[in-house]
Design a protein around this motif. Structure first.
Motif, PDB file in Angstrom:
ATOM      1  N   SER A  11       0.828  -1.216   0.000  1.00 58.59           N
ATOM      2  CA  SER A  11       0.000   0.000   0.000  1.00 58.59           C
ATOM      3  C   SER A  11       0.865   1.271   0.000  1.00 58.59           C
ATOM      4  N   LEU A  12       2.111   1.167   0.450  1.00 59.99           N
ATOM      5  CA  LEU A  12       2.997   2.337   0.466  1.00 59.99           C
ATOM      6  C   LEU A  12       3.980   2.309  -0.696  1.00 59.99           C
ATOM      7  N   GLY A  13       3.752   1.401  -1.613  1.00 57.46           N
ATOM      8  CA  GLY A  13       4.618   1.331  -2.801  1.00 57.46           C
ATOM      9  C   GLY A  13       6.047   0.969  -2.431  1.00 57.46           C
ATOM     10  N   GLN A  14       6.198   0.094  -1.429  1.00 55.63           N
ATOM     11  CA  GLN A  14       7.561  -0.208  -0.952  1.00 55.63           C
ATOM     12  C   GLN A  14       8.225  -1.303  -1.771  1.00 55.63           C
ATOM     13  N   ASN A  15       9.025  -0.902  -2.732  1.00 55.85           N
ATOM     14  CA  ASN A  15       9.927  -1.797  -3.446  1.00 55.85           C
ATOM     15  C   ASN A  15      11.306  -1.208  -3.202  1.00 55.85           C
ATOM     16  N   PHE A  16      12.077  -1.885  -2.344  1.00 56.01           N
ATOM     17  CA  PHE A  16      13.356  -1.306  -1.915  1.00 56.01           C
ATOM     18  C   PHE A  16      14.458  -1.655  -2.902  1.00 56.01           C
ATOM     19  N   LEU A  17      15.268  -0.652  -3.186  1.00 52.45           N
ATOM     20  CA  LEU A  17      16.390  -0.847  -4.117  1.00 52.45           C
ATOM     21  C   LEU A  17      17.488  -1.628  -3.398  1.00 52.45           C
ATOM     22  N   ILE A  18      17.916  -2.744  -4.007  1.00 51.80           N
ATOM     23  CA  ILE A  18      18.903  -3.588  -3.298  1.00 51.80           C
ATOM     24  C   ILE A  18      20.226  -3.680  -4.067  1.00 51.80           C
ATOM     25  N   ILE A  41      12.684  12.134  -0.964  1.00 51.60           N
ATOM     26  CA  ILE A  41      11.299  11.690  -0.760  1.00 51.60           C
ATOM     27  C   ILE A  41      11.308  10.163  -0.618  1.00 51.60           C
ATOM     28  N   GLY A  42      10.793   9.666   0.503  1.00 49.10           N
ATOM     29  CA  GLY A  42      10.668   8.222   0.717  1.00 49.10           C
ATOM     30  C   GLY A  42      11.993   7.498   0.844  1.00 49.10           C
ATOM     31  N   PRO A  43      12.787   7.801   1.888  1.00 51.16           N
ATOM     32  CA  PRO A  43      14.090   7.129   2.023  1.00 51.16           C
ATOM     33  C   PRO A  43      14.002   5.638   2.328  1.00 51.16           C
ATOM     34  N   GLY A  44      12.884   5.180   2.890  1.00 52.22           N
ATOM     35  CA  GLY A  44      12.689   3.743   3.144  1.00 52.22           C
ATOM     36  C   GLY A  44      13.810   3.150   3.973  1.00 52.22           C
ATOM     37  N   THR A  45      14.503   2.173   3.409  1.00 52.30           N
ATOM     38  CA  THR A  45      15.569   1.502   4.165  1.00 52.30           C
ATOM     39  C   THR A  45      16.910   2.218   4.002  1.00 52.30           C
ATOM     40  N   ILE A  62      11.857  12.872   3.917  1.00 53.50           N
ATOM     41  CA  ILE A  62      10.487  12.729   4.420  1.00 53.50           C
ATOM     42  C   ILE A  62       9.998  11.314   4.129  1.00 53.50           C
ATOM     43  N   GLU A  63       9.531  10.646   5.169  1.00 53.01           N
ATOM     44  CA  GLU A  63       9.116   9.241   5.035  1.00 53.01           C
ATOM     45  C   GLU A  63       7.821   9.048   5.810  1.00 53.01           C
ATOM     46  N   ILE A  64       6.853   8.388   5.183  1.00 53.30           N
ATOM     47  CA  ILE A  64       5.538   8.216   5.810  1.00 53.30           C
ATOM     48  C   ILE A  64       5.524   7.057   6.813  1.00 53.30           C
ATOM     49  N   GLN A  89       6.292  12.105   7.874  1.00 55.08           N
ATOM     50  CA  GLN A  89       5.078  12.768   7.385  1.00 55.08           C
ATOM     51  C   GLN A  89       4.740  12.263   5.978  1.00 55.08           C
ATOM     52  N   ASN A  90       3.478  12.435   5.625  1.00 57.36           N
ATOM     53  CA  ASN A  90       3.052  12.152   4.257  1.00 57.36           C
ATOM     54  C   ASN A  90       3.530  13.311   3.364  1.00 57.36           C
ATOM     55  N   PHE A  91       4.260  13.005   2.315  1.00 54.69           N
ATOM     56  CA  PHE A  91       4.776  14.079   1.453  1.00 54.69           C
ATOM     57  C   PHE A  91       3.648  14.931   0.864  1.00 54.69           C
ATOM     58  N   LYS A  92       2.465  14.292   0.689  1.00 55.67           N
ATOM     59  CA  LYS A  92       1.327  15.039   0.131  1.00 55.67           C
ATOM     60  C   LYS A  92       0.969  16.243   1.001  1.00 55.67           C
ATOM     61  N   GLY A 108      14.637  10.862  -5.099  1.00 56.66           N
ATOM     62  CA  GLY A 108      13.749   9.860  -4.517  1.00 56.66           C
ATOM     63  C   GLY A 108      13.485   8.706  -5.454  1.00 56.66           C
ATOM     64  N   ASN A 109      13.545   7.505  -4.870  1.00 55.22           N
ATOM     65  CA  ASN A 109      12.961   6.360  -5.575  1.00 55.22           C
ATOM     66  C   ASN A 109      11.528   6.359  -5.085  1.00 55.22           C
ATOM     67  N   ILE A 110      10.661   6.973  -5.845  1.00 56.89           N
ATOM     68  CA  ILE A 110       9.353   7.316  -5.288  1.00 56.89           C
ATOM     69  C   ILE A 110       8.328   6.214  -5.584  1.00 56.89           C
ATOM     70  N   TYR A 112       5.351   4.116  -6.904  1.00 58.33           N
ATOM     71  CA  TYR A 112       4.665   4.211  -8.199  1.00 58.33           C
ATOM     72  C   TYR A 112       3.279   4.844  -8.051  1.00 58.33           C
ATOM     73  N   TYR A 113       2.571   4.482  -6.946  1.00 56.71           N
ATOM     74  CA  TYR A 113       1.174   4.934  -6.813  1.00 56.71           C
ATOM     75  C   TYR A 113       1.058   6.452  -6.685  1.00 56.71           C
ATOM     76  N   LEU A 114       2.177   7.106  -6.321  1.00 55.81           N
ATOM     77  CA  LEU A 114       2.102   8.545  -6.035  1.00 55.81           C
ATOM     78  C   LEU A 114       2.966   9.366  -6.991  1.00 55.81           C
TER      79      LEU A 114
HETATM   80  N1  SAM Z   1      14.287   5.022  -1.196  1.00 55.37           N
HETATM   81  C1  SAM Z   1      14.063   3.651  -0.815  1.00 55.37           C
HETATM   82  C2  SAM Z   1      14.814   2.737  -1.766  1.00 55.37           C
HETATM   83  O1  SAM Z   1      15.275   3.225  -2.785  1.00 55.37           O
HETATM   84  O2  SAM Z   1      14.911   1.552  -1.482  1.00 55.37           O
HETATM   85  C3  SAM Z   1      12.569   3.308  -0.773  1.00 55.37           C
HETATM   86  C4  SAM Z   1      11.860   3.383  -2.075  1.00 55.37           C
HETATM   87  S1  SAM Z   1      10.188   2.808  -2.023  1.00 55.37           S
HETATM   88  C5  SAM Z   1       9.900   2.609  -3.756  1.00 55.37           C
HETATM   89  C6  SAM Z   1       9.202   4.264  -1.706  1.00 55.37           C
HETATM   90  C7  SAM Z   1       9.303   4.839  -0.292  1.00 55.37           C
HETATM   91  O3  SAM Z   1       8.391   5.944  -0.187  1.00 55.37           O
HETATM   92  C8  SAM Z   1       8.922   3.880   0.820  1.00 55.37           C
HETATM   93  O4  SAM Z   1       9.871   3.943   1.845  1.00 55.37           O
HETATM   94  C9  SAM Z   1       7.567   4.375   1.312  1.00 55.37           C
HETATM   95  O5  SAM Z   1       7.304   4.101   2.664  1.00 55.37           O
HETATM   96  C10 SAM Z   1       7.684   5.865   1.054  1.00 55.37           C
HETATM   97  N2  SAM Z   1       6.388   6.532   0.869  1.00 55.37           N
HETATM   98  C11 SAM Z   1       5.262   6.025   0.304  1.00 55.37           C
HETATM   99  N3  SAM Z   1       4.267   6.936   0.292  1.00 55.37           N
HETATM  100  C12 SAM Z   1       4.788   8.064   0.866  1.00 55.37           C
HETATM  101  C13 SAM Z   1       4.256   9.350   1.152  1.00 55.37           C
HETATM  102  N4  SAM Z   1       3.001   9.659   0.826  1.00 55.37           N
HETATM  103  N5  SAM Z   1       5.047  10.266   1.757  1.00 55.37           N
HETATM  104  C14 SAM Z   1       6.340   9.957   2.080  1.00 55.37           C
HETATM  105  N6  SAM Z   1       6.897   8.737   1.846  1.00 55.37           N
HETATM  106  C15 SAM Z   1       6.135   7.809   1.249  1.00 55.37           C
END
Ligand code: SAM
Length: 274
Positions: A11-18, A41-45, A62-64, A89-92, A108-110, A112-114
């Protein structure tokens, strides 16, 4: 990378770059200089974060997802990384601070849904941005750089053309992410024009573009009828009349951004843009 601590949420579009090499290649596109102000935007891991922080720069991310925020805070402590600010926070909902300092570089690796929403937000943000390096779905990247008269050409392309140049730098295979997405990704670099070279009246011009593309198979004489009807042709000079005639029976995908700017200037002489 602490993938176990953060079970990916679809739901958060989490596909982490490995793939570390790809992470380096992406960050290098930012061409980081000392004291740059970077916004992630969205640093994730932290695939990109850890590489950005190897430089002498200021990073705000900024990470949700609170789980990722806790994980990142433990990896990049305030003591060790005083120039790193992490916002949960939600970037929106995020409001960029206006500042006259150095222009921001965004990365950002942002999700897809957003992605479209994020790109529109950056184009509309009333702040000084130098560039944005974003990983997005390949199909979306192709829409951003499309030429007129192609199926990919549309609202996003024209919004981009008003504010910046966009280039597809390279593509990334799904295998470079965990979990593996079912689409390819592209890394794009958006280089913003200096403020003085950006097209003014973005919002008003976008109204016209959206109206025209909402029915993209129709001629603009039809979709922009209300605006054309308000023109008093006695007050339009001959060159402009000829230009109107050359455009009026076209479909929106045949028009370039300067055509829409021209139409905006004509329409706004006669009424508010509807
Ligand atoms: N940057 C990391 C990487 O490259 O592995 C994570 C990339 S992952 C595709 C997208 C990231 O954006 C996730 O960590 C997710 O939790 C975060 N994310 C999703 N929706 C978000 C939002 N509305 N505001 C901020 N971060 C968000």
């Amino acid at each position: 990378m602490n993938l176990k601590a953060i079970a990916p949420k679809k739901s958060l579009g989490q596909n982490f770059l490995i793939d570390k090499n790809i992470s380096r290649k992406i960050v290098s596109l930012l061409e980081i200089n000392n004291d740059d102000k970077i916004f992630e935007i969205g640093p994730g891991t932290g695939a990109l974060t850890s590489i950005i922080l190897e430089n002498n720069c200021n990073l705000t991310a900024i990470e949700i997802d609170e789980r990722a925020v806790i994980d990142l805070k433990s990896k990049f402590s305030e003591n060790e990384f005083p120039n790193f600010t992490l916002i949960n926070q939600n970037f929106k909902d995020y409001n960029f601070e206006k500042s006259s300092e150095k222009p921001l570089k965004i990365i950002g690796n942002i999700p897809y849904y957003l992605s479209s929403e994020i790109i529109f937000k950056l184009l509309e943000a009333d702040i000084n941005i130098k560039c944005a390096v974003l990983t997005i779905q390949k199909e979306l990247a192709e829409r951003l750089v499309a030429n007129a008269n192609s199926k990919d050409y549309g609202i996003l392309t024209l919004a981009m053309n008003m504010k910046a140049n966009c280039k597809i730098e390279f593509n990334i295979s799904p295998q470079c992410f965990y979990p593996v997405p079912n689409v390819w990704s592209s890394v794009i670099k958006i280089s913003f024009f200096e403020k003085a070279k950006q097209i003014e009246n973005y919002k008003e011009i976008m109204k016209i573009i959206r109206l025209a593309f909402n029915q993209r198979r129709k001629m603009i004489s039809n979709t922009l009828k209300i605006n054309f009807n308000k023109i008093n042709y006695n007050e339009v000079d001959e060159n402009d009349k000829a230009k109107i005639i050359s455009l009026i029976n076209k479909r929106p995908e045949q028009l370039i951004i300067n055509d829409f700017v021209f139409l905006y200037n004509i329409f706004s002489n006669f009424s508010k843009i509807k």
